[in-house]
Design an enzyme around this catalytic site. Structure first.
Site, PDB file in Angstrom:
ATOM      1  N   ARG A  82       0.837  -1.208   0.000  1.00  0.00           N
ATOM      2  CA  ARG A  82       0.000   0.000   0.000  1.00  0.00           C
ATOM      3  C   ARG A  82       0.870   1.257   0.000  1.00  0.00           C
ATOM      4  NH1 ARG A  82      -4.842  -1.985   3.780  1.00  0.00           N
ATOM      5  NH2 ARG A  82      -6.414  -2.075   2.161  1.00  0.00           N
ATOM      6  N   GLY A 124     -13.201  -3.781  -0.313  1.00  0.00           N
ATOM      7  CA  GLY A 124     -14.587  -3.303  -0.237  1.00  0.00           C
ATOM      8  C   GLY A 124     -14.869  -2.230  -1.278  1.00  0.00           C
ATOM      9  N   GLY A 169      -6.935  -6.965   1.349  1.00  0.00           N
ATOM     10  CA  GLY A 169      -5.730  -7.268   2.109  1.00  0.00           C
ATOM     11  C   GLY A 169      -5.416  -8.754   2.182  1.00  0.00           C
ATOM     12  N   LYS A 181     -15.978 -11.111   5.065  1.00  0.00           N
ATOM     13  CA  LYS A 181     -16.858  -9.941   5.228  1.00  0.00           C
ATOM     14  C   LYS A 181     -18.113 -10.059   4.366  1.00  0.00           C
ATOM     15  CE  LYS A 181     -12.951  -6.938   6.197  1.00  0.00           C
ATOM     16  NZ  LYS A 181     -11.924  -6.342   5.319  1.00  0.00           N
TER      17      LYS A 181
HETATM   18  P1  ADP Z   1     -10.135  -9.548   1.914  1.00  0.00           P
HETATM   19  O1  ADP Z   1      -9.234  -8.948   2.966  1.00  0.00           O
HETATM   20  O2  ADP Z   1      -9.348 -10.202   0.822  1.00  0.00           O
HETATM   21  O3  ADP Z   1     -11.161  -8.583   1.408  1.00  0.00           O
HETATM   22  P2  ADP Z   1     -11.843 -10.718   3.956  1.00  0.00           P
HETATM   23  O4  ADP Z   1     -11.224  -9.794   4.926  1.00  0.00           O
HETATM   24  O5  ADP Z   1     -13.283 -10.516   3.635  1.00  0.00           O
HETATM   25  O6  ADP Z   1     -10.974 -10.750   2.605  1.00  0.00           O
HETATM   26  O7  ADP Z   1     -11.730 -12.240   4.464  1.00  0.00           O
HETATM   27  C1  ADP Z   1     -10.514 -12.899   4.702  1.00  0.00           C
HETATM   28  C2  ADP Z   1     -10.657 -13.878   5.823  1.00  0.00           C
HETATM   29  O8  ADP Z   1     -11.717 -14.782   5.573  1.00  0.00           O
HETATM   30  C3  ADP Z   1      -9.437 -14.737   6.028  1.00  0.00           C
HETATM   31  O9  ADP Z   1      -8.893 -14.462   7.304  1.00  0.00           O
HETATM   32  C4  ADP Z   1      -9.966 -16.173   5.954  1.00  0.00           C
HETATM   33  O10 ADP Z   1      -9.392 -17.028   6.912  1.00  0.00           O
HETATM   34  C5  ADP Z   1     -11.431 -15.995   6.221  1.00  0.00           C
HETATM   35  N1  ADP Z   1     -12.269 -17.077   5.689  1.00  0.00           N
HETATM   36  C6  ADP Z   1     -12.390 -17.452   4.413  1.00  0.00           C
HETATM   37  N2  ADP Z   1     -13.235 -18.475   4.283  1.00  0.00           N
HETATM   38  C7  ADP Z   1     -13.685 -18.781   5.518  1.00  0.00           C
HETATM   39  C8  ADP Z   1     -14.594 -19.752   6.064  1.00  0.00           C
HETATM   40  N3  ADP Z   1     -15.228 -20.644   5.281  1.00  0.00           N
HETATM   41  N4  ADP Z   1     -14.816 -19.742   7.386  1.00  0.00           N
HETATM   42  C9  ADP Z   1     -14.184 -18.845   8.170  1.00  0.00           C
HETATM   43  N5  ADP Z   1     -13.320 -17.909   7.736  1.00  0.00           N
HETATM   44  C10 ADP Z   1     -13.061 -17.873   6.426  1.00  0.00           C
HETATM   45 MG    MG Z   2      -9.476  -8.633   5.039  1.00  0.00          MG
END
Ligand code: ADP
Ligand code: MG
Length: 390
Positions: A38, A372, A349, A204
């Site tokens: 970043r 997001g 992230g 999320k």
């Molecule tokens: P990003 O940062 O890429 O936008 P998020 O913050 O929404 O993604 O989600 C990432 C997290 O989701 C990771 O820590 C991962 O372990 C968790 N995760 C993914 N699939 C599952 C699941 N089936 N159950 C619980 N946690 C999950």
């Molecule tokens: Mg995240």
């Protein structure tokens, strides 16, 4: 969008730049050179301003200080002092850190700044006014400079003082990175090479699932994993046992066209029992277990769709990839995405961390600093921070 390139003369101008330097700072105070993307993404903007002889004032948030007591070590860990030091190393040039983002000390430092110098302000979120889009706070920030630049696409979906309210008080422009991210994503929506596939996963669900409805209109395939997939399965009436739903109100997402054949859902999953027994299961036979990754058949199916695509946009890991037992789905998808010859864009992230871990970030065409914000933009929603620059 008004962009900073439209300003001819920046010499000696005090330029206040909203950046997103929200990077993980280790307990040892070290910022990993693999987790500072970043900051590195903003270097061209800073170098541009240095070249033009501007006086640069950088502001950002870091972490969630609002969750902690001011006296606690977790609150203190949200200071930008070490980030300023890290930037200094990356630029090989002095970055003056000031202990606050508004007030006497900051004003004094800013009054002494010379052309080609850089000041980094303390965490904006040390003031609750930042998240409240407070005009008084924004006016104080604006008072530090002649020009405002938003170079933080990743927070532009938020109505915060340093993103929105501030534009009332200063001539305001889009920075190079903001402009680049908005144009890459616009191209991906308006003129994607087909077939175009969006992969959505992660935890999320509350912010991500509602976006699917809009993405179905614009893209050829939507592949879901993670908690996002759990929600879709649940809405379809499929039993997901004890799997997480990410405190989403299911009624809010009932209008998603779940029967749409562009929407691909997992057919198998890696599950974990209350006794921590890990196994592969067909969807529909989850029992009292928790889904923590997509299964091998799903990963294969998704990989095929990915390799047949000319455009890939990915946000959100397929499973709890931090744990080896639940990482295979995300690993297979990372490898498939890296092999795509067409345009690949990833954001978020944890997604970036996953691609870094399992594959090669160099093989991705565009790394978007926001997860997001990226999804909202792709869904055609207007981001307040961008709208206000029009
Ligand atoms: P990003 O940062 O890429 O936008 P998020 O913050 O929404 O993604 O989600 C990432 C997290 O989701 C990771 O820590 C991962 O372990 C968790 N995760 C993914 N699939 C599952 C699941 N089936 N159950 C619980 N946690 C999950
Ligand atoms: Mg995240």
């Amino acid at each position: 969008m008004k962009t900073i390139k439209s300003i001819q003369n920046l010499k000696n101008k005090k330029v206040l730049v909203r950046v997103d330097f929200n990077v993980p700072v280790g307990d040892d105070g070290i910022i990993d050179s693999k987790e500072d993307w970043r900051i590195r993404a903003a270097l061209p903007m800073i170098e541009y301003l240095l070249e033009k002889g501007a006086k640069i004032i950088l502001m950002t948030h870091l972490g969630r200080p609002e969750k902690y007591q001011v006296s606690s070590s977790k609150y203190q860990a949200c200071s930008l002092r070490l980030v300023a030091k890290h930037l200094e190393e990356l630029l090989d040039r002095e970055v003056k850190f000031v202990n606050d983002c508004i007030g006497d000390e900051v004003e004094k430092a800013v009054s002494k700044i010379k052309a080609g110098e850089i000041i980094m302000l303390e965490n904006l979120r040390f003031y609750k006014e930042e998240k409240n889009n407070d005009e008084g706070f924004a006016r104080k920030l604006a008072g530090l400079a002649d020009i405002y630049i938003n170079n933080a696409f990743s927070v532009s979906h938020r109505k915060h003082a340093s993103v929105c309210a501030i534009t009332k008080f200063l001539p305001s422009y889009a920075g190079l990175l903001l402009e680049k991210e908005a144009s890459v994503l616009s191209e991906a929506i308006n003129n994607p090479k087909k077939p175009a596939t969006v992969i959505i996963g992660g935890a999320k669900a509350k912010t991500k699932v509602p976006v699917i409805e809009y993405l179905l209109d614009k893209f050829d395939n939507i592949l879901v994993g993670g908690v996002v997939a759990n929600v879709i399965l649940k809405v379809k009436g499929i039993d997901i046992g004890n799997s997480l739903l990410g405190d989403i109100d299911l009624d809010e997402v009932r209008n998603i066209d779940i029967e749409n054949n562009k929407l691909h859902i997992p057919i198998d999953a890696i599950i974990c029992s209350n006794e921590n027994k890990v196994s592969l299961s067909t969807i529909g036979k989850i029992g009292n277990n928790k889904i923590l990754d997509i299964g091998s058949k799903t990963a294969e199916l998704y990989s095929k769709i990915i390799s047949d695509s000319e455009t890939i946009i990915w946000n959100g890991p397929m499973g709890l990839f931090e744990k080896e037992e639940f990482s295979l789905g995300t690993k297979v998808i990372s490898e498939a995405v890296a092999k795509v010859g067409g345009c690949t864009i990833i954001g978020g992230g944890d997604t970036i961390a996953a691609v870094y871990k399992f594959s090669d970030l160099e093989k991705i065409d565009y790394i978007c600093t926001g997860g997001g914000a990226m999804l909202e933009f792709l869904a055609g929603k207007r981001l307040p921070g961008l709208e206000i620059l029009k």
